[in-house]
Design an enzyme around this catalytic site. Structure first.
Site, short mmCIF file in Angstrom:
data_model
loop_
_atom_site.label_atom_id
_atom_site.label_comp_id
_atom_site.label_asym_id
_atom_site.label_seq_id
_atom_site.Cartn_x
_atom_site.Cartn_y
_atom_site.Cartn_z
CG PHE A 175 -0.23 0.09 2.54
CD1 PHE A 175 0.01 1.30 3.16
CD2 PHE A 175 0.19 -1.07 3.18
CE1 PHE A 175 0.67 1.37 4.39
CE2 PHE A 175 0.84 -1.02 4.42
CZ PHE A 175 1.08 0.21 5.01
CB CYS A 176 1.79 3.88 -1.63
SG CYS A 176 0.82 3.90 -3.16
CB THR A 177 0.02 8.46 -0.30
OG1 THR A 177 1.20 8.48 0.49
CG2 THR A 177 -0.90 9.60 0.14
CB ILE A 204 -3.32 5.47 2.88
CG1 ILE A 204 -2.19 4.45 2.96
CG2 ILE A 204 -3.75 5.89 4.28
CD1 ILE A 204 -0.84 5.05 3.33
#
Length: 301
Positions: A175-177, A204
């Protein structure tokens, strides 16, 4: 006035990406939008802010191109304009991994919708990896996620190679922003022979926007690359700030430190022998600009 902030990206073949730049720049400036859009042969990436009408007008303009008709976007609000100007930049990659041949337009991991994410990362057979940088992870992350301790996304491939033994044979969830880094990371890991790779769709931000806080597995807040510094559930702005001297995100507790001086130093960069004169003058100019209700190059904090 409240501003609508839109984070957008799409991996798509854009061989004529350079021709899109002048039209986008004119359109954005005409609408009074600020922020940055990146264009490359592999797609488009950006975060922009403006009036709600202006943001949706620009998105409609982009989506009129059939290749961008399903352009991914996530929305949040800001009480102040979080960007200084509008830029449209031409890049080699819309998110820089630095590995030739990594192309999400050719292969990509399995997308996981936010409402399925908790079940995926709660599976003991799943290795959960945060593909963001360490200073972002320090603001918040998912419970049990691995921090690769990278300073740049370009460091991620090296971390994968150094940890191949621990990762091989496992299901990997990343996952990332906003979803762009973990999507590209999934393409890289597939090319390296990892067969079971997935990533959080919309990142996110989409998770915090759509998932109830009471059932959330997110811990802390989410760092964002603008003057809001961080957002929480519902994508509401939180009380994090940022040190002007070293750019480190600062919690309210950090700001209580004796080593925190607005615009000058923080607990992460304070050194007794540092010449702070130029930082003090910079902060004075920021304060004066704020009193005059004028923009200044300084960031919040």
């Amino acid at each position: 006035m409240r501003y609508t902030v839109a984070a957008l990206y799409k991996f798509v073949s854009l061989p004529d990406y350079a021709a899109l730049q002048p039209w986008l720049k004119v359109m954005g400036e005409h609408l009074g939008i600020r922020g940055t859009i990146l264009l490359a042969t592999e797609g488009i990436n950006g975060t922009i802010a403006g009036s709600d009408e202006a943001i949706h007008a620009l998105l409609d303009y982009l989506r009129a191109d059939v290749r961008l008709s399903d352009l991914d976007s996530k929305f949040s609000d800001s009480e102040e304009q979080p960007f200084l100007r509008f830029k449209v930049r031409l890049k080699r990659e819309i998110v820089t991994l630095g590995v030739d041949g990594t192309d999400p337009n050719k292969q990509v991991g399995t997308y996981v919708d936010p409402d399925q994410w908790n079940a995926v990362i709660s599976d003991p057979n799943t290795v959960v990896i945060d593909t963001r940088n360490s200073y972002e992870i320090g603001v918040g992350t998912f419970a049990g996620a691995i921090d690769p301790a990278t300073e740049s996304f370009r460091d991620f491939p090296t971390w994968v190679q150094q940890n191949r033994v621990q990762l091989e044979g496992k299901r990997v969830a990343m996952f990332c922003t906003g979803g762009i880094r973990c999507e590209k990371a999934s393409s890289y890991m597939l090319s390296e022979g990892f067969p079971d790779v997935m990533h959080l769709k919309g990142g996110i931000l989409k998770y915090l926007e759509t998932q109830p806080e009471q059932s959330s597995l997110w811990q802390g807040d989410c760092f964002v690359f603008d003057q809001r510094v961080a957002v929480g559930h519902g994508l509401s702005e939180t009380d994090w700030t940022q040190c002007f001297a070293c750019r480190t995100p600062l919690s309210p507790e950090d700001c209580q430190s004796a080593h925190y001086v607005t615009g000058v130093s923080c607990p992460h960069c304070f050194k007794p022998d540092t010449d702070v004169t130029r930082f003090e003058e910079r902060q004075r100019q920021i304060d004066l600009a704020k009193k005059r209700d004028e923009p200044h190059l300084g960031r919040k904090g």
